[in-house]
Design a protein around this motif. Sequence first.
Motif, short mmCIF file in Angstrom:
data_model
loop_
_atom_site.label_atom_id
_atom_site.label_comp_id
_atom_site.label_asym_id
_atom_site.label_seq_id
_atom_site.Cartn_x
_atom_site.Cartn_y
_atom_site.Cartn_z
N ASP A 33 32.45 13.15 32.32
CA ASP A 33 32.09 14.04 31.23
C ASP A 33 31.27 13.39 30.13
O ASP A 33 30.40 14.21 29.43
CB ASP A 33 33.37 13.90 30.40
CG ASP A 33 34.65 15.01 31.10
OD1 ASP A 33 34.14 15.82 32.09
OD2 ASP A 33 35.51 14.79 30.81
N LYS A 78 27.38 15.49 28.89
CA LYS A 78 27.21 15.59 27.42
C LYS A 78 25.83 15.14 26.96
O LYS A 78 25.30 15.79 26.16
CB LYS A 78 28.36 14.83 26.67
CG LYS A 78 28.21 15.18 25.02
CD LYS A 78 29.31 14.76 24.30
CE LYS A 78 29.18 14.50 22.98
NZ LYS A 78 30.48 14.28 22.09
N TRP A 87 34.53 12.11 20.72
CA TRP A 87 35.41 12.57 21.79
C TRP A 87 36.74 12.89 21.09
O TRP A 87 37.72 13.08 21.99
CB TRP A 87 35.54 11.53 23.02
CG TRP A 87 34.54 11.48 23.61
CD1 TRP A 87 33.24 10.59 23.38
CD2 TRP A 87 33.54 12.50 24.73
NE1 TRP A 87 32.20 10.96 24.22
CE2 TRP A 87 32.38 11.98 24.90
CE3 TRP A 87 33.97 13.52 25.46
CZ2 TRP A 87 31.56 12.61 25.91
CZ3 TRP A 87 33.22 14.06 26.50
CH2 TRP A 87 32.11 13.66 26.61
#
Length: 134
Positions: free
Chosen positions: A78, A82, A105
């Motif tokens: 993830d 990003k 996050w």
Amino acid sequence: MKKRYLAPFVLSALFFAACGGGDKAAQTTSETEHAADNSMVSPNANKPLTKGQELMAQSDCKTCHKEEMKLVGPSFKDIAGKYPNNDENVDKLADKIIKGGSGNWGEVAMLPHTNVSKDDAKEMVKYILSLSAN
Ligand code: HEC
């Protein structure tokens, strides 16, 4: 009467003797397994590790991060999705590892890692950002 009560003792004595003999072998296998445990950073432990992977394996990252799955912190995939893999992001995220932080996050904070050098932190980030699936 007496004989009936004796049997379990004889059996358990045999049982313990058998266990004692196996102890040494069991110990050596668990030691080798431990040495080869790279499960946090690499699903395939036979692949040579990058410097960043090795550094992360020696640090506490795995208590909060996994490659594919969100744990306490975001998954490394993830993170890679990003931030594009460029010098600016490597530098920024390396600082983040050293100083800690929150808010990108969620509300949970990452603890600072003041014992990690900037160069080592950069190696870790380079590895993390290389995981991008896109
Ligand atoms: C105590 C749990 C914990 C540990 C240990 C931990 N992290 Fe984190 N990490 C987090 C959390 C929570 C976040 C999300 C922070 C936020 O929202 O800004 C995060 C975020 C990150 C980010 C993204 C930062 C951003 O700004 O988007 C990177 C990169 C990272 N961690 C790498 C590491 C590395 C490398 C290690 C080991 C040296 C490590 N983390 C150890 C909890 C942890």
